[in-house]
Design an enzyme around this catalytic site. Structure first.
Site, short mmCIF file in Angstrom:
data_model
loop_
_atom_site.label_atom_id
_atom_site.label_comp_id
_atom_site.label_asym_id
_atom_site.label_seq_id
_atom_site.Cartn_x
_atom_site.Cartn_y
_atom_site.Cartn_z
N TYR A 33 33.06 35.82 34.57
CA TYR A 33 32.35 36.15 35.80
C TYR A 33 32.90 37.43 36.42
O TYR A 33 33.95 37.93 35.98
CB TYR A 33 32.44 35.00 36.80
CG TYR A 33 33.79 34.81 37.46
CD1 TYR A 33 34.86 34.27 36.76
CD2 TYR A 33 34.00 35.20 38.79
CE1 TYR A 33 36.10 34.11 37.36
CE2 TYR A 33 35.24 35.04 39.40
CZ TYR A 33 36.27 34.49 38.68
OH TYR A 33 37.51 34.33 39.27
N LYS A 147 38.68 37.40 32.80
CA LYS A 147 38.17 36.77 34.03
C LYS A 147 37.23 35.63 33.66
O LYS A 147 36.00 35.76 33.73
CB LYS A 147 37.48 37.82 34.90
CG LYS A 147 37.32 37.40 36.34
CD LYS A 147 37.00 38.59 37.21
CE LYS A 147 36.58 38.20 38.60
NZ LYS A 147 37.57 37.43 39.35
N GLU A 180 50.69 36.45 40.61
CA GLU A 180 49.58 36.89 41.46
C GLU A 180 49.16 35.72 42.34
O GLU A 180 49.76 34.65 42.27
CB GLU A 180 48.41 37.40 40.62
CG GLU A 180 47.81 36.36 39.70
CD GLU A 180 46.69 36.89 38.81
OE1 GLU A 180 45.98 37.82 39.21
OE2 GLU A 180 46.53 36.34 37.70
N LEU A 205 45.37 38.96 36.16
CA LEU A 205 44.09 39.67 36.12
C LEU A 205 44.32 41.07 36.70
O LEU A 205 44.91 41.21 37.77
CB LEU A 205 43.04 38.94 36.96
CG LEU A 205 41.66 39.60 36.88
CD1 LEU A 205 40.98 39.26 35.56
CD2 LEU A 205 40.79 39.20 38.04
N1 PMP Z 1 43.69 37.74 40.45
C1 PMP Z 1 42.86 36.70 40.28
C2 PMP Z 1 43.35 35.50 39.55
C3 PMP Z 1 41.54 36.75 40.78
O1 PMP Z 1 40.71 35.72 40.62
C4 PMP Z 1 41.12 37.90 41.51
C5 PMP Z 1 39.74 37.96 42.10
N2 PMP Z 1 38.76 38.20 41.16
C6 PMP Z 1 42.02 38.97 41.65
C7 PMP Z 1 43.30 38.85 41.11
C8 PMP Z 1 41.62 40.23 42.37
O2 PMP Z 1 40.72 40.98 41.58
P1 PMP Z 1 39.66 41.95 42.25
O3 PMP Z 1 40.44 42.93 43.06
O4 PMP Z 1 38.98 42.57 41.10
O5 PMP Z 1 38.77 41.11 43.11
#
Ligand code: PMP
Length: 287
Positions: A33, A147, A180, A205
């Protein structure tokens, strides 16, 4: 006003939107996603998000359900139908519908594509009072760089945080380091004023907001180090904050019940949020 969802080629009433019970996303979490933020009717970092979607699909050997150009059109059409000005677009691609078996279907299946939108309050430069985070063991798999919709460890960590009065969970690896957040990237500002966020590899991620903020730090000549940091180091930090497409830059003022510094939002997080909001409003890439 009717709210629409896009499901496999059709714009349908959100309340009536359905996928098949043997969709592999539903049965096996065999899908990926993306979430793209929208501010003032503009998509934030669309290209980077679609590039990441492409990478996630390739890593799992799921083919594109429609062309990249068609996806761009669907996103805009759904925004138009739902009159989306501020909020987010959610898009999901699963391997498709097939008789249940862990291995990939042997017959060709069409990947399933679903899009929804969500209206939110327009994010502004004011970071508010900051949030509390709660630490939680990182019990996820070895490919957190993809993701995928397999988010159960993230769900459990976020729920534990919420039950402890915290907004986000910070995931802790076997070395006691913060990988994270459950749905955000984690950052600290050390006593020497150094910005620290964990390096990207298979353990986290690679957030798009993180990537854009890196460019902004460069423009602002802020010293950024990508390395692991421990929970103990975070608790002693001058500042801490999280980033994501939906939270932008949000200061962290409490970790496991202990205040970060004096418990007030610090200048670095405040400044970076302002810069990020300016960037989002401009809708242009930072170089
Ligand atoms: N880490 C994880 C596990 C996430 O689910 C997200 C949100 N998608 C992020 C980091 C932040 O990513 P982004 O800045 O692309 O929203």
């Amino acid at each position: 006003m009717a709210r629409y969802a896009y499901v496999n080629g059709r714009y349908v009433d959100h309340r009536e939107a359905r996928v098949h019970i043997e969709d592999r996303g539903y049965q096996l979490a065999d899908g990926v996603y993306e979430v793209v933020g929208v501010r003032d009717g503009r998509l934030i970092d669309e290209t980077l998000h679609i590039d990441r979607l492409d990478r996630s699909l390739r890593e799992l050997r799921i083919s594109w359900p429609v062309s990249r150009a068609a996806l761009g059109f669907i996103i805009r059409e759904l925004m138009r139908r739902n009159r989306l000005r501020d909020g987010l677009i959610y898009m999901q691609v699963t391997r498709g519908v097939a008789r249940r078996d862990h291995a990939f279907p042997t017959l060709p299946v069409r990947p399933a594509l679903v899009l929804t939108t969500k209206n939110t309050k327009r994010a502004d430069a004011d970071p508010g009072p900051g949030i509390a985070v709660k630490s939680h063991p990182d019990i996820r798999w070895g490919r957190c760089d993809i993701k995928t919709v397999a988010l159960l460890p993230n769900v459990l960590a976020k729920q534990a945080a919420r039950e402890n009065g915290a907004y986000e969970a910070w995931l802790i690896d076997a070395d006691g380091c913060v990988t994270e957040g459950a749905s955000t990237n984690a950052w600290i500002v050390t006593a020497d004023g150094e910005l620290v966020t964990r390096q990207t590899d298979k353990g986290i991620l690679a957030g798009i907001t993180r990537q854009t903020l890196k460019s902004l730090c460069n423009v602002l000549q802020l010293k950024l180090v990508e390395r692991p940091f421990s929970l103990g180091e975070a608790k002693l930090a001058q500042e801490a904050f999280i980033t994501s497409a939906t939270s932008f830059v949000t200061p962290v003022v409490k970790i496991d019940g202990e205040t970060v510094n004096d418990g007030r939002v610090g200048p670095v997080a405040r400044r970076l949020r302002e810069e990020y909001v300016r960037f989002a409003a401009a809708g242009e890439p930072v170089t």
